[in-house]
Design a protein around this motif. Structure first.
Motif, PDB file in Angstrom:
ATOM      1  N   ILE A   7       0.842  -1.205   0.000  1.00 48.90           N
ATOM      2  CA  ILE A   7       0.000   0.000   0.000  1.00 48.90           C
ATOM      3  C   ILE A   7       0.873   1.250   0.000  1.00 48.90           C
ATOM      4  N   VAL A   8       1.889   1.238   0.835  1.00 45.17           N
ATOM      5  CA  VAL A   8       2.769   2.404   0.987  1.00 45.17           C
ATOM      6  C   VAL A   8       3.556   2.687  -0.284  1.00 45.17           C
ATOM      7  N   THR A   9       4.012   1.632  -0.943  1.00 41.34           N
ATOM      8  CA  THR A   9       4.867   1.814  -2.118  1.00 41.34           C
ATOM      9  C   THR A   9       4.099   1.967  -3.432  1.00 41.34           C
ATOM     10  N   SER A  10       2.865   1.488  -3.480  1.00 42.04           N
ATOM     11  CA  SER A  10       2.102   1.546  -4.728  1.00 42.04           C
ATOM     12  C   SER A  10       1.271   2.825  -4.865  1.00 42.04           C
ATOM     13  N   ASN A  11       1.276   3.649  -3.821  1.00 44.64           N
ATOM     14  CA  ASN A  11       0.581   4.935  -3.870  1.00 44.64           C
ATOM     15  C   ASN A  11       1.593   6.056  -3.668  1.00 44.64           C
ATOM     16  N   ASN A  12       1.441   7.119  -4.414  1.00 48.77           N
ATOM     17  CA  ASN A  12       2.409   8.214  -4.348  1.00 48.77           C
ATOM     18  C   ASN A  12       2.447   8.857  -2.961  1.00 48.77           C
ATOM     19  N   THR A  13       1.269   9.128  -2.388  1.00 45.45           N
ATOM     20  CA  THR A  13       1.193   9.772  -1.072  1.00 45.45           C
ATOM     21  C   THR A  13       0.222   8.992  -0.195  1.00 45.45           C
ATOM     22  N   VAL A  14       0.709   8.563   0.972  1.00 44.41           N
ATOM     23  CA  VAL A  14      -0.100   7.759   1.884  1.00 44.41           C
ATOM     24  C   VAL A  14      -0.024   8.357   3.288  1.00 44.41           C
ATOM     25  N   LEU A  15      -1.192   8.586   3.876  1.00 41.28           N
ATOM     26  CA  LEU A  15      -1.258   9.069   5.256  1.00 41.28           C
ATOM     27  C   LEU A  15      -1.771   7.924   6.123  1.00 41.28           C
ATOM     28  N   VAL A  16      -0.937   7.479   7.077  1.00 39.67           N
ATOM     29  CA  VAL A  16      -1.281   6.370   7.946  1.00 39.67           C
ATOM     30  C   VAL A  16      -1.625   6.895   9.339  1.00 39.67           C
ATOM     31  N   ASP A  17      -2.800   6.544   9.805  1.00 38.22           N
ATOM     32  CA  ASP A  17      -3.265   6.915  11.133  1.00 38.22           C
ATOM     33  C   ASP A  17      -3.175   5.687  12.036  1.00 38.22           C
ATOM     34  N   ILE A  18      -2.358   5.762  13.077  1.00 33.79           N
ATOM     35  CA  ILE A  18      -2.134   4.623  13.971  1.00 33.79           C
ATOM     36  C   ILE A  18      -2.694   4.949  15.350  1.00 33.79           C
TER      37      ILE A  18
END
Length: 241
Positions: free
Chosen positions: A149-160
């Motif tokens: 998910i992180v590498t296949s999308n240009n910008t990723v916001l992860v909420d932990i």
């Protein structure tokens, strides 16, 4: 020679008293609150460490530190749990942050326990620091799937965070605002402790809930501990090169 001014003298005394009070409060707080590395090191020094999970029974059943017992100030048989503790040995307490564990730590200190340690960041710091833990749930997301998910999308916001975390709940409407504004330009992924503890452990970067991580082209571009000013900080991060 200047004349003695009673009002000025009194003001100076009050200021000194205030500074001592503040210093005393800081010392009391720091006397039992430990960062994850110190907390873990002290536990390892004990043959049979006394570890208390001050969260609810529901939270404890899902995941907890190995060897911990579960009770807090609201527990029905609280006095009986305390009676089983050895006052001559250290006591290690944690919760999801520092609320319930801090209250319990203070109460134990008032009742004859002299070596009490509260984990700064709670279970988030423990699991986020890659320390061993028990979990009765199967991770919904594998590390390989997360990386994809992180590498296949240009910008990723992860909420932990955690569904039991009050501060984490306040982040959700902010995420919806970000999602509405940026659309498909920003992929938003929500990682909960209850569903994906191993992802949090593998990251080895989470110290508190909530934690927000912004990835660009597979690499961490921005990281934020806590949800305050989240929208503003994300906007600034996305606007920078």
């Amino acid at each position: 020679m200047s004349q003695f001014n009673p009002k000025t003298f009194k003001a100076v005394l009050l200021l000194i008293a205030l500074l001592f009070a503040i210093a005393g409060f800081s010392q009391d707080k720091n006397a039992f609150t430990l960062q994850i590395d110190s907390f873990y090191a002290k536990i390892k020094e004990q043959k049979n460490p006394q570890i208390i999970d001050a969260r609810s029974p529901e939270e404890f059943a899902i995941n907890h530190i190995n060897g911990a017992v579960n009770f807090n100030l609201e527990t029905k048989n609280y006095i009986q749990y305390v009676a089983k503790l050895d006052k001559s040995k250290p006591v290690f307490i944690y919760s999801i942050g520092a609320g319930r564990s801090g209250q319990l730590a203070n109460e134990l200190l008032k009742n004859g326990f002299s070596d009490v340690h509260d984990l700064d960041g709670g279970i988030a710091a423990w699991i986020g620091g890659g320390k061993p833990f028990y979990s009765n749930t199967k991770n919904k997301l594998s590390q390989a799937e997360y990386q994809k998910i992180v590498t296949s999308n240009n910008t990723v916001l992860v909420d932990i965070g955690s569904r039991y975390c009050g501060a984490c709940k306040k982040v959700k409407p902010v995420l919806e605002t970000i999602r509405a504004q940026y659309g498909e330009d920003v992929k938003i992924v929500e990682i909960d402790l209850e569903d994906n503890p191993q992802i949090i452990a593998d990251l080895k970067t989470v110290k508190v809930f909530p934690t927000l991580i912004l990835y660009r082209k597979g690499k961490i571009f921005f990281k934020k501990d806590g949800g305050q000013d989240l929208k503003k900080d994300v906007d600034l991060a996305l606007a920078s090169n």
